[in-house]
Design a protein around this motif. Structure first.
Motif, short mmCIF file in Angstrom:
data_model
loop_
_atom_site.label_atom_id
_atom_site.label_comp_id
_atom_site.label_asym_id
_atom_site.label_seq_id
_atom_site.Cartn_x
_atom_site.Cartn_y
_atom_site.Cartn_z
N THR A 71 0.84 -1.20 0.00
CA THR A 71 0.00 0.00 0.00
C THR A 71 0.88 1.24 0.00
O THR A 71 1.82 1.35 0.78
N VAL A 75 -3.14 3.68 -2.16
CA VAL A 75 -3.31 2.87 -3.37
C VAL A 75 -2.68 1.50 -3.09
O VAL A 75 -1.55 1.41 -2.63
N GLU A 76 -3.42 0.42 -3.37
CA GLU A 76 -2.92 -0.92 -3.11
C GLU A 76 -2.42 -1.58 -4.39
O GLU A 76 -3.14 -1.63 -5.39
N PHE A 77 -1.20 -2.06 -4.34
CA PHE A 77 -0.61 -2.84 -5.43
C PHE A 77 -0.73 -4.31 -5.04
O PHE A 77 -0.35 -4.69 -3.94
N GLY A 81 3.63 -2.89 -11.24
CA GLY A 81 2.91 -2.02 -12.16
C GLY A 81 3.07 -0.56 -11.81
O GLY A 81 3.87 -0.20 -10.94
N THR A 82 2.28 0.27 -12.47
CA THR A 82 2.31 1.72 -12.27
C THR A 82 0.91 2.20 -11.91
O THR A 82 -0.05 1.85 -12.59
N GLN A 83 0.83 3.00 -10.84
CA GLN A 83 -0.44 3.57 -10.42
C GLN A 83 -0.20 5.01 -10.00
O GLN A 83 0.92 5.40 -9.71
N THR A 84 -1.27 5.80 -9.98
CA THR A 84 -1.16 7.20 -9.59
C THR A 84 -2.03 7.49 -8.38
O THR A 84 -3.01 6.80 -8.12
N ALA A 85 -1.63 8.54 -7.67
CA ALA A 85 -2.41 9.04 -6.55
C ALA A 85 -2.47 10.55 -6.68
O ALA A 85 -1.49 11.19 -7.09
N THR A 98 3.02 9.53 -9.41
CA THR A 98 2.97 8.24 -10.09
C THR A 98 4.02 7.32 -9.48
O THR A 98 5.18 7.70 -9.35
N THR A 100 5.87 3.58 -9.79
CA THR A 100 6.14 2.36 -10.55
C THR A 100 6.74 1.37 -9.57
O THR A 100 7.80 1.61 -9.00
#
Length: 168
Positions: A71, A75-77, A81-85, A98, A100
């Motif tokens: 976390t 945002v939980e992975f 991968g790539t995620q944004t907040a 962002t 990665t």
């Protein structure tokens, strides 16, 4: 009467361009416009616009698979991968961060070996076998992730046989 009025406003960069009394701001600064009063008299109104920054930041992190789920900023992975907040700056402006995430593998490996009883005790990855059986060792991968290796050792007997024979 005519008036000379000053005004000030602070916005976030994401709100640009900003329009005020028909005057467009594309950046922070001061602009003036002439407006008519209710009595149809010209008055000068000056606006000083302050623009607080927003950010678009990239970050990267590497973890071991055993640390999933991971976390970050709510945002939980569950995989790499790539995620944004979207986060707020100290000036209450939205900024995008962002992340990665790289996930290095861990392993669960089994191995087997057969030795002769004369080879006992047998040492494998710091684990000593004094008899046949199964034991595990926790080893580190090249990426420093714990992995479990299980060894099943089979021990074949050795014999000490005496034989007697009489000959003529």
């Amino acid at each position: 009467p005519t008036y000379n009025v000053t005004d000030a406003k602070t916005i976030c960069a994401s709100e640009l361009p900003y329009t005020w009394n028909g005057v467009e701001f594309t950046a922070a600064g001061t602009q003036a416009t002439t407006l008519n009063t209710v009595n149809n008299c010209d008055s000068v109104v000056t606006m000083t616009l302050t623009v607080n920054p927003t950010y678009n930041v990239s970050d990267a992190k590497t973890i071991c698979a055993s640390e999933l789920p991971y976390t970050w900023n709510g945002v939980e992975f569950t995989t790499a991968g790539t995620q944004t907040a979207t986060l707020r700056t100290i000036n209450n402006c939205d900024s995008v961060v962002t992340m990665t995430l790289t996930v290095n593998p861990t392993y669960n490996v089994t191995d087997a070996k057969t030795i002769c009883a004369s080879e006992l005790p047998y040492t494998w990855n710091g684990v000593e076998f004094t008899a046949a059986g199964t034991q595990t060792a926790t080893l580190r991968t090249i990426n420093n992730c714990d992995s479990v290796v299980t060894m099943t050792l089979t021990v074949n007997p050795t014999y000490n046989v005496s034989d007697a024979k009489t000959i003529c």
